[in-house]
Design a protein around this motif. Structure first.
Motif, PDB file in Angstrom:
ATOM      1  N   TYR B 173       0.730  -1.212   0.109  1.00  0.00           N
ATOM      2  CA  TYR B 173      -0.021  -0.040  -0.004  1.00  0.00           C
ATOM      3  C   TYR B 173       0.923   1.270  -0.019  1.00  0.00           C
ATOM      4  O   TYR B 173       2.014   1.509   0.559  1.00  0.00           O
ATOM      5  CB  TYR B 173      -0.883   0.093   1.313  1.00  0.00           C
ATOM      6  N   PHE B 174       0.446   2.289  -0.891  1.00  0.00           N
ATOM      7  CA  PHE B 174       0.847   3.533  -0.472  1.00  0.00           C
ATOM      8  C   PHE B 174       0.004   4.164  -0.028  1.00  0.00           C
ATOM      9  O   PHE B 174      -1.204   4.679  -0.704  1.00  0.00           O
ATOM     10  CB  PHE B 174       1.585   3.858  -1.723  1.00  0.00           C
ATOM     11  N   ILE B 175       0.236   5.015   1.081  1.00  0.00           N
ATOM     12  CA  ILE B 175      -0.601   5.772   1.906  1.00  0.00           C
ATOM     13  C   ILE B 175      -0.111   7.163   1.789  1.00  0.00           C
ATOM     14  O   ILE B 175       0.817   7.409   2.421  1.00  0.00           O
ATOM     15  CB  ILE B 175      -0.778   5.199   3.187  1.00  0.00           C
ATOM     16  N   GLU B 176      -1.133   8.040   1.434  1.00  0.00           N
ATOM     17  CA  GLU B 176      -0.805   9.563   1.513  1.00  0.00           C
ATOM     18  C   GLU B 176      -1.016  10.101   3.235  1.00  0.00           C
ATOM     19  O   GLU B 176      -1.782   9.741   3.576  1.00  0.00           O
ATOM     20  CB  GLU B 176      -1.786  10.251   0.727  1.00  0.00           C
ATOM     21  N   VAL B 178      -1.925  11.964   5.497  1.00  0.00           N
ATOM     22  CA  VAL B 178      -2.824  13.151   5.577  1.00  0.00           C
ATOM     23  C   VAL B 178      -2.855  13.609   7.185  1.00  0.00           C
ATOM     24  O   VAL B 178      -2.746  14.883   7.411  1.00  0.00           O
ATOM     25  CB  VAL B 178      -4.575  12.952   5.241  1.00  0.00           C
ATOM     26  N   THR B 179      -3.065  12.828   7.840  1.00  0.00           N
ATOM     27  CA  THR B 179      -3.233  13.367   9.341  1.00  0.00           C
ATOM     28  C   THR B 179      -2.030  12.763  10.066  1.00  0.00           C
ATOM     29  O   THR B 179      -1.487  13.108  11.070  1.00  0.00           O
ATOM     30  CB  THR B 179      -4.294  12.439  10.062  1.00  0.00           C
ATOM     31  N   GLY B 180      -1.211  11.550   9.296  1.00  0.00           N
ATOM     32  CA  GLY B 180       0.079  11.105   9.876  1.00  0.00           C
ATOM     33  C   GLY B 180      -0.431   9.997  10.682  1.00  0.00           C
ATOM     34  O   GLY B 180       0.471   9.149  11.048  1.00  0.00           O
ATOM     35  N   PHE B 181      -1.681   9.647  10.847  1.00  0.00           N
ATOM     36  CA  PHE B 181      -2.206   8.423  11.792  1.00  0.00           C
ATOM     37  C   PHE B 181      -2.351   7.396  10.677  1.00  0.00           C
ATOM     38  O   PHE B 181      -3.309   7.674   9.901  1.00  0.00           O
ATOM     39  CB  PHE B 181      -3.250   8.773  12.791  1.00  0.00           C
ATOM     40  N   MET B 182      -1.771   6.371  10.652  1.00  0.00           N
ATOM     41  CA  MET B 182      -1.946   5.530   9.633  1.00  0.00           C
ATOM     42  C   MET B 182      -3.424   4.607   9.608  1.00  0.00           C
ATOM     43  O   MET B 182      -3.779   4.432   8.700  1.00  0.00           O
ATOM     44  CB  MET B 182      -0.798   4.226   9.991  1.00  0.00           C
ATOM     45  N   GLU B 192      -8.157  -1.232  -0.327  1.00  0.00           N
ATOM     46  CA  GLU B 192      -8.950  -2.547   0.019  1.00  0.00           C
ATOM     47  C   GLU B 192      -7.783  -3.073   1.075  1.00  0.00           C
ATOM     48  O   GLU B 192      -6.763  -3.466   0.629  1.00  0.00           O
ATOM     49  CB  GLU B 192      -9.200  -3.386  -0.943  1.00  0.00           C
ATOM     50  N   GLY B 193      -8.345  -3.438   2.309  1.00  0.00           N
ATOM     51  CA  GLY B 193      -7.215  -4.167   3.242  1.00  0.00           C
ATOM     52  C   GLY B 193      -6.228  -3.333   3.917  1.00  0.00           C
ATOM     53  O   GLY B 193      -5.440  -3.749   4.688  1.00  0.00           O
ATOM     54  N   ALA B 194      -6.066  -1.897   3.458  1.00  0.00           N
ATOM     55  CA  ALA B 194      -5.114  -1.167   4.012  1.00  0.00           C
ATOM     56  C   ALA B 194      -5.227  -0.897   5.460  1.00  0.00           C
ATOM     57  O   ALA B 194      -4.389  -1.011   6.314  1.00  0.00           O
ATOM     58  CB  ALA B 194      -5.269   0.229   3.348  1.00  0.00           C
ATOM     59  N   PHE B 195      -6.647  -0.889   6.019  1.00  0.00           N
ATOM     60  CA  PHE B 195      -6.847  -0.458   7.429  1.00  0.00           C
ATOM     61  C   PHE B 195      -6.413  -1.779   8.159  1.00  0.00           C
ATOM     62  O   PHE B 195      -5.931  -1.584   9.410  1.00  0.00           O
ATOM     63  CB  PHE B 195      -8.263  -0.169   7.476  1.00  0.00           C
ATOM     64  N   GLY B 196      -6.763  -3.141   7.687  1.00  0.00           N
ATOM     65  CA  GLY B 196      -6.383  -4.077   8.331  1.00  0.00           C
ATOM     66  C   GLY B 196      -4.856  -4.483   8.436  1.00  0.00           C
ATOM     67  O   GLY B 196      -4.663  -4.684   9.588  1.00  0.00           O
ATOM     68  N   SER B 197      -4.202  -4.057   7.330  1.00  0.00           N
ATOM     69  CA  SER B 197      -2.839  -4.336   7.524  1.00  0.00           C
ATOM     70  C   SER B 197      -2.218  -3.127   8.436  1.00  0.00           C
ATOM     71  O   SER B 197      -1.475  -3.410   9.481  1.00  0.00           O
ATOM     72  CB  SER B 197      -2.155  -3.893   6.075  1.00  0.00           C
ATOM     73  N   ALA B 198      -2.879  -1.956   8.263  1.00  0.00           N
ATOM     74  CA  ALA B 198      -2.180  -0.971   9.527  1.00  0.00           C
ATOM     75  C   ALA B 198      -2.674  -1.528  10.748  1.00  0.00           C
ATOM     76  O   ALA B 198      -1.640  -1.495  11.655  1.00  0.00           O
ATOM     77  CB  ALA B 198      -2.957   0.520   9.137  1.00  0.00           C
TER      78      ALA B 198
END
Lengths: 331, 336
Positions: B173-176, B178-182, B192-198
């Motif tokens: 995942y490449f996450i921009e 924005v808030t700095g909180f993953m 898809e699945g980014a939150f789960g991974s974080a």
């Protein structure tokens, strides 16, 4: 039928030196709308008896009784859930330290509304009822008091709030455990007046626990005297003050300053109340009793009606003031 | 109340002076000379060296250096990193959200488990439940974090394979930022699945950091509850016929939380200490790991600035907690 019947109640606490019977052989009956005074020194088991009735003793305490019946319901047999429906609604209790008996983190209004909780009232109705209750116990500006925290109230005010809170469930029986001991003398009289008024107006039975004979003399209809965990005498207040039967009750009355008029020294009871370990197996009062005889030292007297009169019960082989009875009968 | 507020806020000033002094002095007590490190093998030319010392201001007497330092700090200038040449503040605050995320989650974990555990132990005082909770909590408290972190990795990542070993999110995942909180950014990214991974990356480090606070909170809650449960007003609550859960969970707990909240404030310091070790173990790109890296690089301004900023954060959190204290304790709120 009596409202509350207690027969042969005993409460035992485990201690490091073996089980300690704080209370034993308590027989007690209270009628609808009756005012019973329970008198005794500290440690005589007055409070423990009432806490046992309320189910407020710590879980280590063992409570045994032949009968523990409130309005025909056996308190020993019902579930703790059903018991909570009785305690707090039909039987209410106020305590010695009003300042610490209210929760410092919640407002007066919250604590009263909470006591009203299960009565199916909506928010506004609960609030109105809380104001009514505060008004009823003589709190000025009750609306404003709802948002007050307990530390903003005086001792007398706190006790009034406690009373209002306990009236919320419309109790049939109110137990007041030394409700005025922690208060100023002037406030004491006010609170006692309030309790007596509420008892009469609501037809509520009232058990007043106190160590102050004078308080009982002014208020109660009937008095139970306790000593070292046992009831020793029970009769109508008037009878008790005129003719105490148990030597302990007699000695307590003699020690009243009001009765010591003209004497240089106030009479006292020699010795101290026996502690947990040195309670005599025979009569508990005999070591301090002026009239003790051999039977007092060997056998425990039963708490029994005196000369077959169910209105006077004494735990003594040699009751006092028999002459007066003889004189009465002769007349 | 206002007086309480003002007095508490003014207390920040001497604390701040103390902080800057400690940060300044300790750094100068460390062995090793950053100029030598920076010049490396080219440090043969004394003129070049003196020039550099003058440029960085390390040739001045210590007390002058201190006042210069404080003057800059007050203007929000903590200097530049010796290594990257970027301002300390921008380095710090770029990494800070990662640490905050870790710390907040660790604290949520600690409070969410610690308070109920303490209540449960107190309500069942002396029972098997009480003893087990206290034994587990003592174990948790005594566990060195670096070791505990490694154990967690070995078990959950190595043997069970449930969680990743390091980082904040999968490389997929490449996450921009924005808030700095993953956790938040991964949700915002809509991948898809980014939150789960974080989340799975966060669990283990948060548990590692949160364990000591959890143990402290559980013990503090238990002892506060035990004290409160014997109070007259708890008896009153029971005399009102309230259900046991309400007596314990509302009347008693509300009072017991007052000391617990203070402890939670004090634990924020512990949290940072834990984060420094944990971030290093889990390669969590936060200020803790950055601080450790800076120490190894003898990056004086970075270490000094980082410590100071962390201390300021701890101080600020404690200030907030103390002010909150007035909210949960009516007796303080109404004092004059």
């Amino acid at each position: 039928m009596a409202l509350l019947e207690i027969e042969d109640l005993s409460v035992t606490f485990p201690t490091s030196s073996g089980p300690f019977r704080a209370v034993e052989g308590v027989d007690l009956a209270v009628d609808q709308g009756e005012f019973l005074g329970v008198v005794g020194e500290s440690g005589s088991g007055k409070s423990v008896t009432m806490l046992a009735l309320m189910g407020l003793l710590p879980p280590q305490a063992t409570i045994e009784a032949k009968r523990l019946v409130f309005e025909g319901r056996d308190l020993r047999k019902i579930s703790s859930h059903d018991r909570r429906r009785i305690v707090g609604r039909e039987i209410a209790m106020i305590f010695q330290e009003p300042m610490s008996s209210l929760n410092p983190c919640f407002t007066v209004g919250f604590q009263i509304r909470e006591a009203l909780g299960k009565q199916g009232l909506d928010r506004a109705a609960r609030r109105r009822r809380a104001v009514e209750l505060l008004d009823e116990v003589g709190i000025p500006a009750p609306e404003e008091r709802l948002s007050a925290f307990p530390h903003q109230l005086s001792g007398g005010m706190s006790q009034r709030v406690m009373i209002a809170m306990m009236l919320a469930g419309g109790p049939r029986l109110l137990v007041a455990d030394e409700p005025t001991t922690a208060l100023d003398v002037t406030i004491q009289a006010q609170i006692l007046d309030l309790l007596r008024r509420l008892q009469r107006d609501k037809g509520m039975a009232l058990i007043l626990i106190t160590h102050d004979m004078a308080v009982v003399a002014e208020t109660a209809e009937r008095v139970l005297v306790m000593y070292a965990g046992q009831p020793v005498e029970e009769q109508a207040a008037r009878g008790l003050f005129a003719r105490p039967r148990h030597p302990y009750a007699e000695a307590l009355l003699e020690a009243l300053p009001e009765r010591g008029f003209g004497k240089r020294r106030l009479p006292t009871i020699p010795g101290v109340v026996p502690g947990a370990l040195d309670r005599p197996k025979s009569c508990v009062f005999h070591p301090r009793c002026r009239y003790a005889q051999d039977d007092c030292r060997t056998v425990r007297p039963p708490f029994a009606p005196l000369h077959g009169d169910p209105n006077v019960r004494v735990r003594c082989f040699h009751p006092r003031n028999e002459d007066a009875r003889v004189a009465e009968e002769a007349r | 109340m206002l007086q309480f507020f003002l007095r508490r806020v003014l207390l920040v000033i001497p604390t701040f002076i103390g902080l800057t002094l400690v940060a300044f002095v300790f750094i100068h007590l460390l062995p090793g000379d950053p100029i030598t490190v920076m010049l490396g093998e080219r440090a043969l030319d004394p003129e070049r060296e003196a020039e550099m010392r003058a440029a960085l201001g390390v040739d001045l007497p210590l007390w002058q250096q201190y006042f210069r330092y404080v003057w800059h700090v007050l203007q929000g200038d903590l200097g530049q990193s010796f290594v990257t040449r970027r301002p300390i503040t921008s380095e710090f605050f770029a990494l800070f959200p990662a640490t905050v995320e870790l710390g907040v989650c660790a604290m949520i974990f600690a409070v969410a488990l610690g308070v109920p555990a303490g209540v449960l132990a107190a309500a069942n005082r002396g029972s098997f439940i009480d003893h087990s909770i206290m034994a587990v909590s003592l174990t948790g408290y005594s566990m060195p974090i670096f070791w505990w972190g490694l154990l967690l990795i070995i078990l959950f990542s190595g043997i069970l394979g449930w969680t990743p070993v390091s980082g904040r999110i999968d490389f997929l995942y490449f996450i921009e930022p924005v808030t700095g909180f993953m956790l938040i950014d991964s949700l915002l990214s809509d991948q898809e699945g980014a939150f789960g991974s974080a989340f799975s990356h966060l669990v283990l480090p948060a548990v590692a950091v949160g364990t000591i606070p959890l143990a402290v909170i559980a013990r503090q809650t238990r002892s506060a509850m035990l004290e409160v449960l014997s109070e007259d007003y708890v008896r009153t609550a029971r005399a009102k016929g309230l259900a046991p859960w309400r007596v314990v969970g509302v009347h008693a707990l509300r009072n017991a939380l007052i000391p617990v909240v203070t402890v939670i404030g004090l634990l924020v310091g512990t949290l940072f200490a834990g984060a420094i070790l944990t971030e290093t173990i889990f390669a969590w790109p936060g200020v803790g790991k950055w601080l450790v890296d800076s120490i190894f690089r003898r990056d004086y301004p970075a270490v000094q600035g980082g410590l100071l900023l962390i201390a300021v954060v701890v101080m600020a959190v404690n200030l907030v907690v103390d002010l909150l204290y007035g909210l949960i304790n009516p007796r303080i709120r109404h004092v004059r």
